[in-house]
Design a protein around this motif. Sequence first.
Motif, PDB file in Angstrom:
ATOM      1  N   GLU A  49      26.563  58.488 -28.143  1.00 45.16           N
ATOM      2  CA  GLU A  49      27.711  58.060 -27.328  1.00 45.16           C
ATOM      3  C   GLU A  49      27.339  57.022 -26.266  1.00 45.16           C
ATOM      4  OE1 GLU A  49      29.622  61.087 -24.902  1.00 45.16           O
ATOM      5  OE2 GLU A  49      31.522  60.026 -24.997  1.00 45.16           O
ATOM      6  N   LYS A  50      26.203  57.253 -25.586  1.00 44.40           N
ATOM      7  CA  LYS A  50      25.814  56.346 -24.506  1.00 44.40           C
ATOM      8  C   LYS A  50      25.564  54.936 -25.050  1.00 44.40           C
ATOM      9  CE  LYS A  50      22.613  56.288 -20.588  1.00 44.40           C
ATOM     10  NZ  LYS A  50      21.469  55.424 -20.871  1.00 44.40           N
ATOM     11  N   LYS A  93      28.838  53.311 -26.254  1.00 42.36           N
ATOM     12  CA  LYS A  93      29.666  52.826 -25.145  1.00 42.36           C
ATOM     13  C   LYS A  93      29.088  51.541 -24.538  1.00 42.36           C
ATOM     14  CE  LYS A  93      32.059  55.226 -22.222  1.00 42.36           C
ATOM     15  NZ  LYS A  93      33.458  55.179 -22.606  1.00 42.36           N
ATOM     16  N   GLU A  94      27.755  51.496 -24.455  1.00 46.98           N
ATOM     17  CA  GLU A  94      27.119  50.285 -23.916  1.00 46.98           C
ATOM     18  C   GLU A  94      27.387  49.079 -24.821  1.00 46.98           C
ATOM     19  OE1 GLU A  94      23.504  52.583 -21.568  1.00 46.98           O
ATOM     20  OE2 GLU A  94      23.043  51.482 -23.407  1.00 46.98           O
ATOM     21  N   ALA A 149      30.902  47.921 -24.243  1.00 43.09           N
ATOM     22  CA  ALA A 149      30.993  47.222 -22.950  1.00 43.09           C
ATOM     23  C   ALA A 149      30.481  45.787 -23.121  1.00 43.09           C
ATOM     24  CB  ALA A 149      30.187  47.971 -21.897  1.00 43.09           C
ATOM     25  N   ARG A 175      37.467  55.650 -31.319  1.00 41.97           N
ATOM     26  CA  ARG A 175      37.916  55.848 -29.939  1.00 41.97           C
ATOM     27  C   ARG A 175      37.622  54.628 -29.076  1.00 41.97           C
ATOM     28  NH1 ARG A 175      34.871  60.230 -26.341  1.00 41.97           N
ATOM     29  NH2 ARG A 175      33.532  58.438 -26.017  1.00 41.97           N
TER      30      ARG A 175
END
Lengths: 102, 232
Positions: free
Chosen positions: B55-56, B59-60, B63, B111
């Motif tokens: 997930e981390k 998400k990065e 971004a 998502r």
Amino acid sequence: MILKEQLISVIYQAIDEVNAVLPPDQQLEKSIHTVLFGESGKLDSLGLVNMIVTTEQKIEENFGIAITLADEKAMSQRNSPFRTVESLAEYIPQLITERQHA
Amino acid sequence: MPEQVMLITGSGKGIGKYLAEYYSAKGYRVIGCSRSEVDFKLDNYRHFCLDVSDEKKVKEMFAEINRSFGRLDILVNNAGIASMNHVLLTPLETVHKILNTNVVGTFLFCREAAKLMRKNKSGRIVNFATVATPLKLEGEAIYASSKAAVVSLTEVLARELAQFGITVNAVGPTPVKTDLIRSVPPQKIEDLIRRQAIPRLGEFRDISNVIDFFIRPESDFVTGAVIYLGGV
């Protein structure tokens, strides 16, 4: 260290963006007491989804930190951190700290 | 019309690599990801190394996509793994790995992509199902189950994301000559192909043809659909 005032300002940016697609009678006021979720809140469920996701993106844009606001902890708290602008601004630093220590 | 930004997961090899080449050649700005670096260079292509269920890292990456391109138009959730095994000989670790990549990865990318796509009130998500699910393939219990979950995810997200102008569909390929079926005995593949209406191995172009259909502007009324190839 991100100050609460900075976070409130970021949440206000999100409110501006969300207001742009909300009908006139559902516009959110830029105040720390504005209710986002629950009784007397103006947002419907889709409005709240938009508000949370927009706030996530504003945090990423302003501070370069990618967090997930709707995490399990937030969803299971007795008092939702999404209840007001102020409660949200108080919850975000916890998430940022956890993420930095992950 | 601004340049269309497309994200393809599992673009390091096989179908994903073909799709990266195909859409890069068509003028899309393609972003790919896989667990390891790629051995190819393409115009308009940028690669990220990550595990799709992290997930981390995911998400990065999103971004960074937001910072660099400010938009995402199309997501192709191609990354997937399989393991041919009798259920009584399937290690739990294999189950976790398959579910993490195929279900968790697909969910995470849907998502995060939807968060970006909703800004433009439009987007196309194409997930990967498999004929192993409707054919109830023996030896593929976990793989077929994981892809059944992807079908459900596709159908429910189609409804949840319609309000943002995002369509969510899935393509269900037959066996195609890739690493995914490398360890499957040829006789098994033969038996499987005989159960299709059109008994042949799939080609990469069969898959891109369905994706082309799902992502074209005229398909904005097509969502929650699963197209199985080969007449399964």
